[in-house]
Design an enzyme around this catalytic site. Structure first.
Site, short mmCIF file in Angstrom:
data_model
loop_
_atom_site.label_atom_id
_atom_site.label_comp_id
_atom_site.label_asym_id
_atom_site.label_seq_id
_atom_site.Cartn_x
_atom_site.Cartn_y
_atom_site.Cartn_z
CB THR A 267 -0.91 -0.01 1.25
OG1 THR A 267 -1.68 -1.20 1.23
CG2 THR A 267 -1.83 1.19 1.28
CB THR B 49 0.47 -5.20 7.68
OG1 THR B 49 0.91 -6.55 7.58
CG2 THR B 49 1.67 -4.36 8.10
CG ASP C 51 2.51 -9.68 7.20
OD1 ASP C 51 1.83 -10.56 7.77
OD2 ASP C 51 2.48 -9.49 5.97
O1 F6P Z 1 0.33 -9.54 4.52
C1 F6P Z 1 -0.67 -10.11 5.30
C2 F6P Z 1 -0.81 -11.60 5.02
O2 F6P Z 1 -1.84 -12.12 5.83
C3 F6P Z 1 0.47 -12.40 5.16
O3 F6P Z 1 0.81 -12.67 6.51
C4 F6P Z 1 0.14 -13.61 4.35
O4 F6P Z 1 1.31 -14.22 3.85
C5 F6P Z 1 -0.66 -13.03 3.21
O5 F6P Z 1 -1.19 -11.79 3.66
C6 F6P Z 1 -1.79 -13.90 2.77
O6 F6P Z 1 -2.38 -13.30 1.68
P1 F6P Z 1 -3.76 -13.79 1.06
O7 F6P Z 1 -4.85 -13.32 1.98
O8 F6P Z 1 -3.81 -13.12 -0.27
O9 F6P Z 1 -3.71 -15.28 0.99
#
Ligand code: F6P
Length: 322
Positions: A79, A99, A101
């Site tokens: 973003t 996030t 993460d």
């Molecule tokens: O960036 C957030 C996150 O949840 C990560 O921890 C994970 O790898 C990814 O997004 C999963 O993405 P999606 O929801 O597209 O499967």
């Protein structure tokens, strides 16, 4: 496009997700018309994408048409990278870190992270019951992409015996030795918190799927299952795997996240009132402040190897598989 009033946002502090319905995979510079913001089904993400087009000008025209004078963007590294691009096109932008993460540079915390930590901690606490009762190794795979913050915090909070992070490649021998030793001791079971981005020394990360339309097309996942099988084969210790997945990314935010998000939001509004542009709201040294958006865009904040929490965990005997 909808005009939000006070009434629309009343009561949202206790909700997860986004009421805006924003995309986590669309990049205006490389927009795939058939996998656009309103077309997120599983099948389309498996098909080869149509040729990407640059729709930045369309976005800018839309902002002008609706007389949007400032864009407040809420998200993570993807973003903020797009936000910085818009800022370069003359859009006034303020970023707010969000996030699970926790991997955005310049801020110690992003909102969503602490709730995900609480959820993962609860899950790790719960698998203790089976591990302890049946003398098993319990592997719990967390999210986090290339950053190990989530596994580190949840692992420490739940007293995991082994924590595997993307930043510290693990040795299978070391992990198995820890599990085998604990099995022989009076403890008789092991809890392993494994980040989805964890990888063996000299090996690769485990990829669950590839989303060609996404700016970050790799979706990690599967290391828990691979590792669990190897632990069982090598040590003979019965091993079970739990993948937390999107459970970590859902539900009501915990109180600390609501407080953080409120402070971030208030600071973003203060920046708007002061006429600031291209700033990112951050949490540093225990208080809210802001930095240049460019300082955070296009980068990831990984767990430093000398992080104090890694050191503290090592002090109490936690293995990082190295
Ligand atoms: O960036 C957030 C996150 O949840 C990560 O921890 C994970 O790898 C990814 O997004 C999963 O993405 P999606 O929801 O597209 O499967």
């Amino acid at each position: 496009m909808r005009h939000l009033t006070d009434a629309d946002v009343s009561g949202v502090v206790g909700l997860g997700g986004t009421l805006l319905g924003s995309s986590n995979r669309c990049n205006p510079r490389k927009f795939h018309p058939s996998t656009g913001a309103n077309h997120h089904d599983h099948v389309s993400s498996l098909l080869p994408p149509d040729a990407p087009i640059d729709v930045t000008d369309r976005c800018l025209a839309t902002l002008r048409a609706h007389r949007v004078d400032t864009l407040v963007v809420v998200g993570g590294d993807g973003t903020m990278t797009i936000a910085e691009d818009f800022a370069k096109q003359g859009v006034r932008v303020i970023g707010v870190p969000k996030t699970i993460d926790n991997d955005l540079p310049c801020t110690d915390l992003t909102f969503g992270f602490l709730t995900a930590v609480a959820t993962a901690t609860d899950a790790l606490d719960r698998v203790h019951t089976t591990g302890k009762s049946h003398h098993r190794a319990m592997v719990v795979e967390t999210m986090g992409r290339n950053a190990g913050w989530l596994a580190l915090f949840a692992g420490v909070a739940s007293g995991a015996d082994v924590i595997l992070l993307p930043e510290i490649p693990f040795s299978l021998e070391s992990v198995c030795a820890t599990v085998a030793e604990r099995q022989r001791s009076r403890k008789g079971y092991s809890i392993l918190a494994v980040a989805e981005g964890a990888k063996p020394v000299g090996g690769m990360q485990t990829v669950a799927r590839f989303d060609p339309a996404s700016p970050d097309p790799v979706r990690l996942g599967g290391i828990g299952a691979l590792l669990g099988k190897q632990i069982e084969d090598r040590t003979g210790v019965e091993t079970r795997i739990t993948v937390l997945g999107h459970i970590q990314r859902g539900g009501a935010p915990i109180a600390a996240d609501r407080v953080l998000a409120t402070q971030f939001g208030a600071h973003a509004v203060q920046l708007l009132e002061a006429g600031a542009a291209s700033r990112l709201v951050v949490w540093r040294e225990g208080r809210v402040s802001d930095v240049a958006l460019a300082d955070a865009a296009g980068k990831q904040r990984l767990v430093p190897l000398d992080d104090h929490l890694i050191a503290a965990a090592r002090e109490i005997g936690t293995s990082f598989g190295d």
